[in-house]
Design an enzyme around this catalytic site. Structure first.
Site, mmCIF file in Angstrom:
data_model
loop_
_atom_site.group_PDB
_atom_site.id
_atom_site.type_symbol
_atom_site.label_atom_id
_atom_site.label_comp_id
_atom_site.label_asym_id
_atom_site.label_seq_id
_atom_site.Cartn_x
_atom_site.Cartn_y
_atom_site.Cartn_z
ATOM 1 N N GLU A 1 -1.612 -1.300 -8.765
ATOM 2 C CA GLU A 1 -2.873 -1.337 -8.504
ATOM 3 C C GLU A 1 -4.309 -0.392 -8.518
ATOM 4 O OE1 GLU A 1 -6.864 -3.688 -5.887
ATOM 5 O OE2 GLU A 1 -4.700 -4.164 -5.880
ATOM 6 N N ASP B 1 -9.218 -1.535 -10.280
ATOM 7 C CA ASP B 1 -10.021 -2.140 -9.194
ATOM 8 C C ASP B 1 -11.385 -1.491 -8.879
ATOM 9 O OD1 ASP B 1 -10.893 -2.624 -6.130
ATOM 10 O OD2 ASP B 1 -9.309 -2.029 -5.720
ATOM 11 N N ASP C 1 -0.041 -1.584 -4.555
ATOM 12 C CA ASP C 1 -1.715 -0.248 -4.808
ATOM 13 C C ASP C 1 -1.250 1.117 -4.253
ATOM 14 O OD1 ASP C 1 -4.399 -0.021 -4.484
ATOM 15 O OD2 ASP C 1 -4.714 -1.766 -2.936
ATOM 16 N N LYS D 1 -13.978 -8.373 -6.693
ATOM 17 C CA LYS D 1 -14.609 -7.847 -5.155
ATOM 18 C C LYS D 1 -16.146 -8.663 -4.757
ATOM 19 C CE LYS D 1 -10.849 -5.293 -4.138
ATOM 20 N NZ LYS D 1 -9.947 -3.411 -3.220
ATOM 21 N N LYS E 1 1.056 -0.892 0.182
ATOM 22 C CA LYS E 1 -0.047 -0.269 -0.459
ATOM 23 C C LYS E 1 0.591 1.304 0.413
ATOM 24 C CE LYS E 1 -3.748 -1.777 0.896
ATOM 25 N NZ LYS E 1 -4.769 -1.487 -0.461
#
Length: 329
Positions: free
Chosen positions: A200, A225, A173, A249, A146
């Site tokens: 991402e 995403d 990400d 997701k 992250k």
């Protein structure tokens, strides 16, 4: 077999350490658990976490949506209930909780272990390197890193990880934290990194043009995403070459039945997928893991590490984890 009752409870699972991204910082997994009982006595469960920064839903709105629809669900068979749920205007996570409880997936045919990444939360460079080392020593070599708006920090962390761990895979990400200019600065700063497998959702979800520009100028695959919730979103991203890959997701698309539709489209069009999750409870992770086992031909990366972040193991998880992989029980 008809629905006799729908009840909900609010659940919370403490995390080992705070989960920090560019969008939020949380110390617990908080979610709604749905219990659906049928007139033959059978009971099924679903779950949905509160992820307002992504889906716009909190625990209150998820609960309210489910409670408001419940009177219409009573007396319906599963297929009738699913049709009603997905025609409703409720949020995607609320739909997912009900959908997970109603959709019975096929048995797992291929029980070969599934590797998952583990999240390295946003923090100081030293803390992120320490967390990566701990994960590596536990046998986890797929790291979801992250990063935030400080692009100098992002470049430094990435280069350090790439240089310090010879056989890891880095999934970067940024959680929508960057502009196109910052993306290109980051890409230039990490161009020589050998272990980056994807970047991402680096730009705002609604700015599809920016995501397309980054994709066109990146040597690393770009994963959409937050830009893809529904099958229609996936089609738009694919047809306009906006990203190289997509992240599915359950909480974004509305549950197992809708994820299967996306996976079928991805298989037909040879779209590489990640199957991801929010910070979720064990029952919704069970549903996602079963999807991963049954669709491994189209799912290249699995980001289902929520149970690994719990302070205490959950006895509701139907899979066990060891050395970077989930195994069937």
């Amino acid at each position: 077999m008809k629905i006799k009752s729908v009840t909900i409870t609010e659940e919370k699972i403490p995390l080992k350490t705070p989960f920090i991204t560019a969008l939020r910082s949380v110390e617990n997994v908080e979610f709604i658990r749905v219990k659906i009982k049928f007139d033959d006595g059978s009971i099924f469960y679903g779950e949905a976490p509160a992820t307002k920064a992504v889906t716009g839903e909190d625990l209150e709105s998820i609960s309210q949506n489910i409670q408001e629809l419940t009177p219409q669900l009573l007396g319906l068979q599963k297929d009738e209930a699913l049709e009603l749920i997905h025609k409703s205007s409720m949020g995607s996570s609320a739909k997912a909780a009900l959908d997970i409880a109603l959709v019975v997936q096929e048995k797992i045919e291929d029980s070969e272990p599934i590797k998952t990444d583990i999240t390295i939360s946003l923090g100081s460079k030293e803390k992120m390197l320490s967390d990566a080392k701990s994960a590596y020593e536990d046998g986890i070599k797929l790291l979801k890193v992250k990063l935030g708006s400080d692009i100098t920090h992002a470049i430094e962390v990435t280069n350090e990880l790439d240089q310090n761990f010879s056989d890891v895979k880095l999934l970067i990400d940024a959680n929508q934290a960057w502009s196109v200019q910052l993306c290109l600065e980051y890409i230039n700063g990490v161009r020589n990194c050998k272990h980056i497998k994807l970047i991402e959702q680096p730009v705002k979800a609604q700015d599809k043009k920016a995501l397309q520009m980054v994709t066109q100028n990146s040597p690393f695959p770009i994963l959409a995403d937050e830009a893809v919730f529904t099958l229609e979103d996936v089609k738009y991203v694919y047809e306009n070459q906006i990203a190289d890959m997509i992240n599915i997701k359950l909480m974004k698309c509305g549950g197992v039945s809708k994820a299967i539709e996306i996976l079928e489209y991805a298989r037909e069009h040879q779209i590489t997928c990640m199957l991801g999750s929010m910070l979720e409870g064990p029952i919704s992770i069970n549903a996602a893991l079963q999807l991963a086992f049954n669709n491994r031909d189209v799912i290249k990366y699995v980001d289902l590490d929520s149970p690994l972040l719990y302070k205490e193991p959950s006895n509701l998880l139907n899979f066990h984890f060891d050395q970077g992989s989930f195994y069937t029980q």
